[in-house]
Design a protein around this motif. Structure first.
Motif, PDB file in Angstrom:
ATOM      1  N   GLY A 146       0.804  -1.224   0.000  1.00 13.55           N
ATOM      2  CA  GLY A 146       0.000   0.000   0.000  1.00 13.55           C
ATOM      3  C   GLY A 146       0.832   1.266   0.000  1.00 13.55           C
ATOM      4  N   VAL A 147       2.139   1.161   0.297  1.00 17.36           N
ATOM      5  CA  VAL A 147       3.025   2.330   0.244  1.00 17.36           C
ATOM      6  C   VAL A 147       3.560   2.471  -1.172  1.00 17.36           C
ATOM      7  N   VAL A 148       3.278   3.588  -1.810  1.00 19.97           N
ATOM      8  CA  VAL A 148       3.713   3.828  -3.193  1.00 19.97           C
ATOM      9  C   VAL A 148       5.164   4.294  -3.219  1.00 19.97           C
ATOM     10  N   ASN A 149       5.513   5.230  -2.328  1.00 21.70           N
ATOM     11  CA  ASN A 149       6.876   5.754  -2.257  1.00 21.70           C
ATOM     12  C   ASN A 149       7.056   6.454  -0.918  1.00 21.70           C
ATOM     13  N   LEU A 173       9.096  12.548   7.699  1.00 20.25           N
ATOM     14  CA  LEU A 173       8.898  11.488   6.719  1.00 20.25           C
ATOM     15  C   LEU A 173       7.695  11.828   5.859  1.00 20.25           C
ATOM     16  N   MET A 174       7.830  11.648   4.552  1.00 22.53           N
ATOM     17  CA  MET A 174       6.734  11.815   3.618  1.00 22.53           C
ATOM     18  C   MET A 174       6.451  10.445   3.002  1.00 22.53           C
ATOM     19  N   ILE A 175       5.224   9.956   3.169  1.00 21.63           N
ATOM     20  CA  ILE A 175       4.874   8.607   2.724  1.00 21.63           C
ATOM     21  C   ILE A 175       3.632   8.684   1.841  1.00 21.63           C
ATOM     22  N   ARG A 176       3.785   8.301   0.575  1.00 21.27           N
ATOM     23  CA  ARG A 176       2.631   8.274  -0.324  1.00 21.27           C
ATOM     24  C   ARG A 176       2.009   6.882  -0.290  1.00 21.27           C
ATOM     25  N   VAL A 177       0.687   6.854  -0.066  1.00 24.24           N
ATOM     26  CA  VAL A 177      -0.023   5.573   0.004  1.00 24.24           C
ATOM     27  C   VAL A 177      -1.017   5.473  -1.150  1.00 24.24           C
ATOM     28  N   GLN A 178      -1.408   4.236  -1.449  1.00 20.42           N
ATOM     29  CA  GLN A 178      -2.351   4.007  -2.545  1.00 20.42           C
ATOM     30  C   GLN A 178      -3.720   4.565  -2.201  1.00 20.42           C
ATOM     31  N   ALA A 179      -4.342   5.217  -3.164  1.00 19.26           N
ATOM     32  CA  ALA A 179      -5.688   5.746  -2.963  1.00 19.26           C
ATOM     33  C   ALA A 179      -6.662   4.601  -2.723  1.00 19.26           C
ATOM     34  N   GLY A 180      -7.539   4.767  -1.772  1.00 15.49           N
ATOM     35  CA  GLY A 180      -8.527   3.741  -1.457  1.00 15.49           C
ATOM     36  C   GLY A 180      -8.049   2.718  -0.447  1.00 15.49           C
ATOM     37  N   GLU A 216      -5.986   3.733   2.246  1.00 12.06           N
ATOM     38  CA  GLU A 216      -5.350   4.544   3.285  1.00 12.06           C
ATOM     39  C   GLU A 216      -5.437   3.889   4.668  1.00 12.06           C
ATOM     40  N   ALA A 217      -6.640   3.464   5.070  1.00 12.88           N
ATOM     41  CA  ALA A 217      -6.835   2.957   6.433  1.00 12.88           C
ATOM     42  C   ALA A 217      -5.961   1.738   6.712  1.00 12.88           C
ATOM     43  N   GLU A 218      -5.993   0.736   5.823  1.00 11.73           N
ATOM     44  CA  GLU A 218      -5.215  -0.488   6.061  1.00 11.73           C
ATOM     45  C   GLU A 218      -3.717  -0.220   5.963  1.00 11.73           C
ATOM     46  N   THR A 219      -3.315   0.695   5.058  1.00 14.12           N
ATOM     47  CA  THR A 219      -1.891   1.002   4.909  1.00 14.12           C
ATOM     48  C   THR A 219      -1.363   1.746   6.139  1.00 14.12           C
ATOM     49  N   ARG A 257       1.738   1.906  11.103  1.00 12.32           N
ATOM     50  CA  ARG A 257       1.727   2.015  12.564  1.00 12.32           C
ATOM     51  C   ARG A 257       2.440   0.820  13.212  1.00 12.32           C
ATOM     52  N   ASN A 258       2.118  -0.384  12.747  1.00 11.45           N
ATOM     53  CA  ASN A 258       2.736  -1.600  13.315  1.00 11.45           C
ATOM     54  C   ASN A 258       4.254  -1.591  13.124  1.00 11.45           C
ATOM     55  N   LEU A 259       4.693  -1.201  11.914  1.00  9.19           N
ATOM     56  CA  LEU A 259       6.127  -1.131  11.644  1.00  9.19           C
ATOM     57  C   LEU A 259       6.790  -0.083  12.532  1.00  9.19           C
ATOM     58  N   TYR A 260       6.144   1.084  12.651  1.00  4.30           N
ATOM     59  CA  TYR A 260       6.691   2.184  13.450  1.00  4.30           C
ATOM     60  C   TYR A 260       6.842   1.776  14.914  1.00  4.30           C
ATOM     61  N   GLU A 261       5.829   1.151  15.465  1.00  3.39           N
ATOM     62  CA  GLU A 261       5.871   0.780  16.883  1.00  3.39           C
ATOM     63  C   GLU A 261       6.917  -0.301  17.158  1.00  3.39           C
TER      64      GLU A 261
END
Length: 797
Positions: free
Chosen positions: A492-495, A623-630, A632-635, A640-644
């Motif tokens: 879900g992370v584009v870049n 940090l700038m994180i582009r996520v896939q449209a549609g 957003e919530a799951e990405t 969050r899980n990776l960050y924690e």
């Protein structure tokens, strides 16, 4: 005896007034509805304006509290900045004996949020770094702690009572307690203060020492670097104009910089008079305060005009009453007081209804305006309500009172009264004025709405949607590249990349860029952008020439990218490959990025350079994180899980860039929403007047209508006869309102560097809307009168 006489007269007039109001229920209802609506709008706007004027006024030393600002020269222009060097306040205090207190501040607006920890509690909170005299300058109430000592030590921290409850579950006996800051520094509680009032432009949860900030960010001690805010309190009796003359050359004397000159501006004036963003003026709230004050007066004027028109139109029903009273000895003054009494009584009833409506509407009004206004009946509000009610009653009733009291009793009783030309033109003029205001407000709503739509849809030069922004802290500092590499693997992370710029407003700038052909001794401001690899691609920017930074080209530390505006200012037709210097260090231009808006659209695009920043120990990076449209919530949940896992002890906190962008225009959005409601109410009040006038016209001409129907007039003929005069007045109002509204809204749009054009369509929509509403309003009464049986009309006469 005389007091008893006037008392009886007052009671008698009150009875007559009440009976007249009860007798003509339609007249009373229309006037009550119009006046109550107008007063409701006026009270709501008064509460909002009063709240705006109270901002930052609660400080005990308000009259002597100043912020040190700067005049800055550049490209032949002078503008005002609210920021300066972090050592300006202390230098000014050392050189000027009339300074009682001084303090610098690294404001909360610089920082997203910090992590504070006590035991197993990790909380995000808003904080800022301030000088030791901060609590002597600002009247934020300390529950515990000494204002002179609370920030005297670099390891001190002052917290709000609200934050204290979250961290310690108490506000008592906290002095000396430990708080872990950003999981790596220990601070000791030295003070607890009450939650900052909502009417304060300074908003924070905790305070740290500015001396500590100097230690970790020594750049703030340089005259060449600006950013901190500086405040002083002058001693009683000091002349601020003389003070400003003394400090005007301080920066030039200290650093040799001739483009900057400090001056003191009263702190509480800043909120309304000027709004600043990273040193740039972005407009004044006072414009909106004045705008809505005028709207309140206009709406109240429309309500008063309704009363005047309906009262004079209804005068024919009271001619005999006036004639008989004059014959039996009533004087003109007595009659004027009687009719004014009726008007004031009606207004006070409308005011009571308005207060009830305000109670009902205030929660929604607060939601729209972002306020926490309470309707508290203190002395000033009660005096204001009584004053406005009396003023409204006298103004709205004065013309009808003078009009009715001025009739000749003999002519009245003989039935030879005729409407004068003056009366007719006065009533027409009032109707025209009403609808001219309504048309102006419709045009205003349309223009504001279209400008907001333009702002939200304009191509900014980068793609703000579906981009998360979060601060680098904890293990992320100096490890951004590693974390970014892991982020790119998240579904879900584009870049992803990192930067020290916020993308909304200026963040960092300087005049350190030099190039061949640059005019000598000319300071040209460039915004400085720093980003990691893939920053340009993550933000969806476009390269017009050359390339962006890439790992395929080895060391890129001596390369920069500029924008099109920078290329234009530098005079480079083919910038790629050109050599420049940045603070004396040689750099080569490898690309030109298409101009993008990193400020609000009130400002034109400024020149910028972009350099590559590799992971370092700077806490400024985001940090700038582009996520896939549609997705957003799951990405976001996966991020969050990776960050924690990567950064334990730091609560996950982020913002979407498009939300931050929209916040720049919160004031315009609120103006648009409120204008829409107030315009609708202004039209409603005006239509009530038209409805009443048409009804009274039909009643007054019922014999004529009956005769016309008997001799063959059709329903459309009758309806046209009754409505054509009012319809003409509305057309005149359109002709008057269009040029005025065009000029005023053009002035408002001039506050934006990028704006819509005033098209004819806006005025066509406004005009057709008013015409349609007018036709619907007057046609009901006109058609009703036209369908009435002529036998009944003639018999009633």
């Amino acid at each position: 005896m005389r007091i008893h006489k006037y008392s009886c007269m007052f009671k008698n007039n009150l009875k007559i007034a009440w009976r007249n109001l009860i007798k003509d229920r339609q007249f009373t209802f229309l006037n009550l509805l119009g006046l109550a609506t107008g007063l409701t709008c006026t009270i709501l706007i008064y509460l909002w304006v009063h709240d705006e004027y109270q901002f930052d006024k609660f400080h005990e030393k308000d009259a002597r509290l100043y912020q040190l600002m700067e005049y800055r020269k550049g490209k032949g222009e002078v503008f005002i900045a609210d920021e300066s060097s972090g050592i300006l306040a202390e230098t000014v205090a050392a050189q000027n004996p009339d300074v009682e207190y001084a303090a610098a501040e690294a404001p909360a607006a610089w920082f997203q949020k910090f992590t504070l920890s006590v035991g197993d509690k990790n909380l995000k909170a808003t904080g800022q770094y301030v000088g030791k005299d901060y609590f002597n300058i600002f009247s934020f109430k300390l529950i515990d702690g000494n204002p002179d000592k609370v920030l005297a030590d670099k390891n001190n921290i002052a917290i709000s009572d609200e934050l204290a409850m979250k961290l310690f579950n108490t506000t008592q006996n906290l002095i000396g307690k430990k708080i872990l800051f950003q999981q790596n520094e220990v601070f000791f509680v030295s003070g607890v203060f009450e939650k900052i009032p909502v009417r304060s432009s300074e908003q924070f949860d905790f305070l740290l020492s500015f001396e500590y900030y100097k230690q970790i960010q020594p750049w703030v001690t340089s005259w060449g670097n600006t950013g901190p805010h500086n405040f002083v309190v002058l001693k009683k009796g000091s002349d601020v104009d003389a003070f400003n003359k003394r400090i005007a050359g301080l920066i030039k004397k200290s650093s040799g910089d001739t483009t900057r000159s400090p001056f003191a501006m009263r702190f509480s004036d800043n909120y309304l008079q000027n709004s600043f963003d990273h040193g740039n003026r972005i407009g004044g709230r006072i414009v909106n305060v004045k705008l809505f004050s005028v709207i309140a007066l206009f709406i109240l004027a429309i309500a008063c005009i309704n009363f005047m028109n309906l009262s004079t139109a209804k005068a024919s029903r009271r001619l005999k009453e006036v004639g008989i009273k004059k014959v039996v000895g009533a004087g003109k003054r007595q009659l004027i007081f009687q009719f004014l009494g009726e008007s004031i009584l009606l207004t006070f009833i409308a005011a009571l209804i308005a207060i009830g409506l305000v109670f009902l509407l205030l929660p929604e009004f607060n939601r729209i305006t972002g306020k926490e206004i309470l309707l508290q009946f203190d002395g000033s509000l009660l005096a204001g309500l009584i004053g406005v009610s009396l003023f409204t009653g006298i103004i709205s009733g004065s013309y009808p009172a003078l009009y009715l009291a001025g009739f000749n009793p003999i002519m009245i009783l003989k039935g030879k009264m005729r409407n004068s030309i003056g009366e007719m033109w006065a009533r027409r003029g009032l109707v025209i004025f009403q609808f001219a205001i309504s048309i102006f407000m419709i045009v205003g709503v349309l223009v504001i709405y279209r400008q907001i739509q333009f702002i939200q849809k304009k191509d900014l030069g980068y793609q703000k949607d579906h981009v998360l922004r979060m601060d680098c802290e904890g293990k992320l500092i100096a490890n951004e590249e590693n974390f970014v590499a892991q982020l790119k693997k998240v579904p879900g992370v584009v870049n992803a990349s990192f930067t020290y710029n916020v993308m909304v407003g200026r963040n960092y700038g300087d005049n350190g860029l030099e190039w061949e052909g640059k005019p000598p001794n000319e300071y040209i401001y460039f915004e400085g952008f720093g980003g990691g690899y893939d920053f340009v691609e993550t933000m969806g920017m476009k390269m017009t020439e050359g390339r962006s930074f890439s790992k395929n080209y080895g060391d890129e530390s001596n390369n920069i990218i500029i924008n099109e505006e920078a290329a234009r200012i530098m005079g480079f037709k083919n910038p790629v490959g050109k050599n420049v210097t940045l603070f004396g260090n040689p750099k080569q231009i490898i690309g030109v990025v298409k101009d993008f808006h990193f400020e609000s659209l009130r400002e034109s695009v400024k020149p910028l350079y972009m350099r590559l920043i590799k992971q370092d120990s700077s806490p400024w990076n985001k940090l700038m994180i582009r996520v896939q449209a549609g997705r957003e919530a799951e990405t976001v949940e996966k991020i969050r899980n990776l960050y924690e896992q990567y950064n334990p002890g730091f609560p996950f906190d982020f913002h979407f860039v498009d939300e931050l962008y929209d916040k720049q225009y919160a004031a315009e959005l609120r103006v648009g929403i409120l204008s829409k409601y107030f315009a609708g109410l202004a039209i409603l009040i005006s239509c009530l007047g038209l409805f009443g006038l048409t009804a009274f016209t039909a009643q007054k001409r019922q014999k004529e209508i009956g005769i016309r129907k008997v001799i063959g007039a059709t329903v459309p003929n009758i309806a046209f006869m009754l409505s054509k005069d009012l319809f003409r007045q509305v057309l005149v109002a359109i002709l008057i309102a269009v040029p005025i509204s065009w000029w005023i809204m053009n002035q408002w749009l001039n506050g934006f560097a990028y704006r819509i054009s005033m098209s004819v369509g806006v005025f066509l929509i406004a005009g057709l809307s008013v015409i349609t509403i007018t036709l619907l309003t007057i046609s009901f009464q006109a058609i009703k009168a036209a369908f009435k049986n002529p036998v009944v009309s003639l018999r009633s006469e």
